[in-house]
Design an enzyme around this catalytic site. Sequence first.
Site, PDB file in Angstrom:
ATOM      1  N   VAL A 158       0.844  -1.200   0.000  1.00 25.29           N
ATOM      2  CA  VAL A 158       0.000   0.000   0.000  1.00 25.29           C
ATOM      3  C   VAL A 158       0.882   1.253   0.000  1.00 25.29           C
ATOM      4  O   VAL A 158       0.662   2.188  -0.767  1.00 25.29           O
ATOM      5  CB  VAL A 158      -0.979   0.002   1.202  1.00 25.29           C
ATOM      6  N   GLN A 213       2.500   1.839  -3.368  1.00 27.78           N
ATOM      7  CA  GLN A 213       1.558   2.375  -4.347  1.00 27.78           C
ATOM      8  C   GLN A 213       1.139   3.810  -4.014  1.00 27.78           C
ATOM      9  O   GLN A 213       0.997   4.638  -4.890  1.00 27.78           O
ATOM     10  CB  GLN A 213       0.328   1.470  -4.446  1.00 27.78           C
ATOM     11  N   GLU A 214       0.940   4.074  -2.733  1.00 23.96           N
ATOM     12  CA  GLU A 214       0.431   5.385  -2.312  1.00 23.96           C
ATOM     13  C   GLU A 214       1.475   6.493  -2.426  1.00 23.96           C
ATOM     14  O   GLU A 214       1.160   7.599  -2.848  1.00 23.96           O
ATOM     15  CB  GLU A 214      -0.065   5.323  -0.861  1.00 23.96           C
ATOM     16  N   SER A 215       2.717   6.216  -1.996  1.00 22.88           N
ATOM     17  CA  SER A 215       3.704   7.298  -1.861  1.00 22.88           C
ATOM     18  C   SER A 215       5.106   6.934  -2.316  1.00 22.88           C
ATOM     19  O   SER A 215       6.005   7.774  -2.237  1.00 22.88           O
ATOM     20  CB  SER A 215       3.781   7.719  -0.393  1.00 22.88           C
ATOM     21  N   TYR A 218      -5.511   0.447  -9.036  1.00 18.85           N
ATOM     22  CA  TYR A 218      -4.917   0.453  -7.698  1.00 18.85           C
ATOM     23  C   TYR A 218      -4.889  -0.941  -7.081  1.00 18.85           C
ATOM     24  O   TYR A 218      -3.856  -1.395  -6.589  1.00 18.85           O
ATOM     25  CB  TYR A 218      -5.719   1.413  -6.814  1.00 18.85           C
TER      26      TYR A 218
END
Length: 146
Positions: free
Chosen positions: A33, A36-38, A133
Site C-alpha cells: 500500500v 503504491q500510495e507514496s 490500484y
Amino acid sequence: SFSQAPSSVTQFEGLIGQASQKYGVDSSLVKAVIQQESSFNHKAVSSAGAKGLMQLMDGTSSGYGVTNPFDPKQNIDAGTQFLSGLLKKYNGNEGVALAAYNAGPGRVDRLGIKTDQDLAKRLQFLPKETQAYVSKVLDHRQNFAQ
C-alpha cells in the site's frame, strides 16, 4: 529472498512491523500500500490532499488521532489501523479492502461488493484509478512477500 523494493523501505521496516503486529495486518500488504500510495516518500501530498506514506485524508487522520500525517510512525499506525478495519469489515477479502482504501467504503458498499468475487464482477463500476490500484497493490505485495 531479495525483493525489488526501493531501499527506502528499510528505514520504515521497524514501524511497519510494529503496526502490522499491533493490528494483525500482513506487513507485505502494508508495504505494498505504501509503495503504491507514496513510493515510501513520507512527505508526499496528493492532488486530493492525501498526506504521507499511506496517503491519509485529513478526516481519516483525525479519526485515528494523528497530529502530524507526515510523521512516519503516526501515518503508518493510522493507515494500518484503517486497513485492518477494512479487512475485518470485508472478512479478509483483500481486494475489497484495498478498493475501499482507495475509493472509500461507502462507494464499495453502494455497489454491494462484499467479496473478491463480487469485486471481480463489479470492478468496472469503480473508478478506473481504483481498478488499477487494486491490481498494482497486489502486484507489489508479491515483491514484498518473504
